[in-house]
Design a protein around this motif. Sequence first.
Motif, PDB file in Angstrom:
ATOM      1  N   VAL A   4      26.569  52.440   0.238  1.00 15.82           N
ATOM      2  CA  VAL A   4      26.223  52.866   1.594  1.00 15.82           C
ATOM      3  C   VAL A   4      25.467  54.188   1.525  1.00 15.82           C
ATOM      4  CG1 VAL A   4      27.105  53.530   3.863  1.00 15.82           C
ATOM      5  CG2 VAL A   4      28.215  51.689   2.585  1.00 15.82           C
ATOM      6  N   VAL A   5      24.322  54.218   2.194  1.00 18.38           N
ATOM      7  CA  VAL A   5      23.465  55.401   2.242  1.00 18.38           C
ATOM      8  C   VAL A   5      23.712  56.149   3.542  1.00 18.38           C
ATOM      9  CG1 VAL A   5      21.067  56.189   2.266  1.00 18.38           C
ATOM     10  CG2 VAL A   5      21.718  54.250   0.839  1.00 18.38           C
ATOM     11  N   THR A   6      23.823  57.474   3.439  1.00 23.29           N
ATOM     12  CA  THR A   6      23.931  58.343   4.612  1.00 23.29           C
ATOM     13  C   THR A   6      22.831  59.388   4.514  1.00 23.29           C
ATOM     14  OG1 THR A   6      25.366  60.006   3.598  1.00 23.29           O
ATOM     15  CG2 THR A   6      26.448  58.069   4.583  1.00 23.29           C
ATOM     16  N   ALA A   7      22.725  60.227   5.512  1.00 22.51           N
ATOM     17  CA  ALA A   7      21.713  61.289   5.509  1.00 22.51           C
ATOM     18  C   ALA A   7      21.919  62.251   4.343  1.00 22.51           C
ATOM     19  CB  ALA A   7      21.742  62.051   6.832  1.00 22.51           C
ATOM     20  N   ASP A   8      23.152  62.366   3.861  1.00 20.58           N
ATOM     21  CA  ASP A   8      23.474  63.287   2.774  1.00 20.58           C
ATOM     22  C   ASP A   8      23.346  62.676   1.382  1.00 20.58           C
ATOM     23  OD1 ASP A   8      24.109  65.363   4.560  1.00 20.58           O
ATOM     24  OD2 ASP A   8      26.118  64.555   4.847  1.00 20.58           O
ATOM     25  N   THR A   9      23.097  61.369   1.294  1.00 18.71           N
ATOM     26  CA  THR A   9      22.983  60.719  -0.003  1.00 18.71           C
ATOM     27  C   THR A   9      21.744  61.232  -0.732  1.00 18.71           C
ATOM     28  OG1 THR A   9      23.995  58.729   0.928  1.00 18.71           O
ATOM     29  CG2 THR A   9      22.907  58.500  -1.205  1.00 18.71           C
ATOM     30  N   LEU A  10      21.919  61.558  -1.998  1.00 14.80           N
ATOM     31  CA  LEU A  10      20.800  62.062  -2.799  1.00 14.80           C
ATOM     32  C   LEU A  10      19.903  60.916  -3.254  1.00 14.80           C
ATOM     33  CD1 LEU A  10      22.600  64.684  -5.066  1.00 14.80           C
ATOM     34  CD2 LEU A  10      21.416  65.061  -2.892  1.00 14.80           C
ATOM     35  N   ILE A  11      18.616  61.184  -3.278  1.00 13.74           N
ATOM     36  CA  ILE A  11      17.652  60.176  -3.697  1.00 13.74           C
ATOM     37  C   ILE A  11      17.952  59.713  -5.119  1.00 13.74           C
ATOM     38  CG2 ILE A  11      15.216  59.793  -4.212  1.00 13.74           C
ATOM     39  CD1 ILE A  11      14.680  61.634  -1.753  1.00 13.74           C
ATOM     40  N   GLY A  12      18.318  60.638  -5.977  1.00 11.74           N
ATOM     41  CA  GLY A  12      18.656  60.279  -7.348  1.00 11.74           C
ATOM     42  C   GLY A  12      19.811  59.297  -7.423  1.00 11.74           C
ATOM     43  N   GLU A  13      20.816  59.470  -6.566  1.00  6.66           N
ATOM     44  CA  GLU A  13      21.952  58.546  -6.537  1.00  6.66           C
ATOM     45  C   GLU A  13      21.507  57.143  -6.137  1.00  6.66           C
ATOM     46  OE1 GLU A  13      25.654  61.431  -5.246  1.00  6.66           O
ATOM     47  OE2 GLU A  13      24.363  60.632  -3.655  1.00  6.66           O
ATOM     48  N   ILE A  14      20.618  57.087  -5.160  1.00  6.42           N
ATOM     49  CA  ILE A  14      20.125  55.792  -4.677  1.00  6.42           C
ATOM     50  C   ILE A  14      19.343  55.088  -5.779  1.00  6.42           C
ATOM     51  CG2 ILE A  14      18.571  54.666  -3.031  1.00  6.42           C
ATOM     52  CD1 ILE A  14      19.295  57.055  -1.110  1.00  6.42           C
ATOM     53  N   LEU A  15      18.425  55.807  -6.418  1.00  4.75           N
ATOM     54  CA  LEU A  15      17.610  55.201  -7.462  1.00  4.75           C
ATOM     55  C   LEU A  15      18.429  54.850  -8.695  1.00  4.75           C
ATOM     56  CD1 LEU A  15      14.417  57.395  -7.121  1.00  4.75           C
ATOM     57  CD2 LEU A  15      14.759  55.055  -6.299  1.00  4.75           C
ATOM     58  N   ASP A  16      19.446  55.645  -9.002  1.00 10.48           N
ATOM     59  CA  ASP A  16      20.325  55.316 -10.123  1.00 10.48           C
ATOM     60  C   ASP A  16      21.118  54.038  -9.836  1.00 10.48           C
ATOM     61  OD1 ASP A  16      19.451  57.526 -11.529  1.00 10.48           O
ATOM     62  OD2 ASP A  16      21.237  58.735 -11.096  1.00 10.48           O
ATOM     63  N   HIS A  17      21.456  53.844  -8.582  1.00  9.84           N
ATOM     64  CA  HIS A  17      22.217  52.651  -8.193  1.00  9.84           C
ATOM     65  C   HIS A  17      21.327  51.404  -8.215  1.00  9.84           C
ATOM     66  CE1 HIS A  17      25.647  50.601  -6.482  1.00  9.84           C
ATOM     67  NE2 HIS A  17      24.810  49.993  -5.664  1.00  9.84           N
ATOM     68  N   ASP A  18      20.081  51.552  -7.752  1.00 11.28           N
ATOM     69  CA  ASP A  18      19.172  50.398  -7.688  1.00 11.28           C
ATOM     70  C   ASP A  18      17.728  50.888  -7.615  1.00 11.28           C
ATOM     71  OD1 ASP A  18      17.738  48.090  -7.190  1.00 11.28           O
ATOM     72  OD2 ASP A  18      18.936  47.468  -5.473  1.00 11.28           O
ATOM     73  N   VAL A  19      17.055  50.841  -8.749  1.00 18.81           N
ATOM     74  CA  VAL A  19      15.680  51.346  -8.828  1.00 18.81           C
ATOM     75  C   VAL A  19      14.708  50.520  -7.975  1.00 18.81           C
ATOM     76  CG1 VAL A  19      14.932  50.062 -10.876  1.00 18.81           C
ATOM     77  CG2 VAL A  19      14.029  52.344 -10.448  1.00 18.81           C
ATOM     78  N   SER A  42      18.376  65.208  -0.516  1.00 22.28           N
ATOM     79  CA  SER A  42      19.082  64.206   0.291  1.00 22.28           C
ATOM     80  C   SER A  42      18.044  63.415   1.087  1.00 22.28           C
ATOM     81  CB  SER A  42      20.059  64.883   1.258  1.00 22.28           C
ATOM     82  OG  SER A  42      19.336  65.600   2.255  1.00 22.28           O
ATOM     83  N   ILE A  43      18.476  62.289   1.622  1.00 16.50           N
ATOM     84  CA  ILE A  43      17.609  61.494   2.489  1.00 16.50           C
ATOM     85  C   ILE A  43      17.100  62.362   3.635  1.00 16.50           C
ATOM     86  CG2 ILE A  43      17.621  59.619   4.188  1.00 16.50           C
ATOM     87  CD1 ILE A  43      17.437  58.562   1.418  1.00 16.50           C
ATOM     88  N   GLU A  44      17.989  63.113   4.239  1.00 13.89           N
ATOM     89  CA  GLU A  44      17.621  63.962   5.374  1.00 13.89           C
ATOM     90  C   GLU A  44      16.538  64.975   4.985  1.00 13.89           C
ATOM     91  OE1 GLU A  44      20.073  65.863   8.951  1.00 13.89           O
ATOM     92  OE2 GLU A  44      20.658  66.635   6.989  1.00 13.89           O
ATOM     93  N   GLN A  45      16.707  65.629   3.846  1.00 16.81           N
ATOM     94  CA  GLN A  45      15.728  66.620   3.390  1.00 16.81           C
ATOM     95  C   GLN A  45      14.375  65.972   3.107  1.00 16.81           C
ATOM     96  OE1 GLN A  45      18.151  67.891   0.103  1.00 16.81           O
ATOM     97  NE2 GLN A  45      18.572  69.884   1.045  1.00 16.81           N
ATOM     98  N   ALA A  46      14.389  64.859   2.402  1.00 16.35           N
ATOM     99  CA  ALA A  46      13.140  64.180   2.055  1.00 16.35           C
ATOM    100  C   ALA A  46      12.395  63.713   3.295  1.00 16.35           C
ATOM    101  CB  ALA A  46      13.425  62.999   1.130  1.00 16.35           C
ATOM    102  N   CYS A  47      13.131  63.184   4.247  1.00 18.02           N
ATOM    103  CA  CYS A  47      12.503  62.706   5.482  1.00 18.02           C
ATOM    104  C   CYS A  47      11.917  63.854   6.286  1.00 18.02           C
ATOM    105  CB  CYS A  47      13.499  61.906   6.315  1.00 18.02           C
ATOM    106  SG  CYS A  47      13.854  60.289   5.610  1.00 18.02           S
ATOM    107  N   MET A  48      12.602  64.972   6.305  1.00 14.30           N
ATOM    108  CA  MET A  48      12.098  66.137   7.022  1.00 14.30           C
ATOM    109  C   MET A  48      10.765  66.587   6.428  1.00 14.30           C
ATOM    110  SD  MET A  48      13.925  69.828   7.697  1.00 14.30           S
ATOM    111  CE  MET A  48      13.909  70.257   5.964  1.00 14.30           C
ATOM    112  N   VAL A  49      10.692  66.657   5.112  1.00 12.53           N
ATOM    113  CA  VAL A  49       9.474  67.097   4.425  1.00 12.53           C
ATOM    114  C   VAL A  49       8.321  66.127   4.666  1.00 12.53           C
ATOM    115  CG1 VAL A  49       8.457  67.463   2.141  1.00 12.53           C
ATOM    116  CG2 VAL A  49      10.699  68.404   2.666  1.00 12.53           C
ATOM    117  N   HIS A  50       8.638  64.824   4.711  1.00  8.82           N
ATOM    118  CA  HIS A  50       7.592  63.811   4.828  1.00  8.82           C
ATOM    119  C   HIS A  50       7.374  63.308   6.252  1.00  8.82           C
ATOM    120  CE1 HIS A  50       6.782  63.475   0.544  1.00  8.82           C
ATOM    121  NE2 HIS A  50       8.064  63.712   0.381  1.00  8.82           N
ATOM    122  N   GLY A  51       8.056  63.916   7.223  1.00  9.05           N
ATOM    123  CA  GLY A  51       7.844  63.557   8.627  1.00  9.05           C
ATOM    124  C   GLY A  51       8.274  62.142   8.977  1.00  9.05           C
TER     125      GLY A  51
END
Length: 67
Positions: A4-19, A42-51
Amino acid sequence: MAFVVTADTLIGEILDHDVTCAPYFLEMGMHCLGCPSARGESIEQACMVHGVDPEELIEKLNQHFAE
């Protein structure tokens, strides 16, 4: 139980789980997935940077993991 992904989930964790989730990040303009700082965002940080709406990306990722 599905990953389960939340706003606080790190991108690295997601990609490590399933590239195969990488295209979801590429679609939002995040092309630096191998960068150590990107993997630590985190998802939240990445989305903020990329709009991008984090809820939209979270929904896509959670649908992917539910399959």
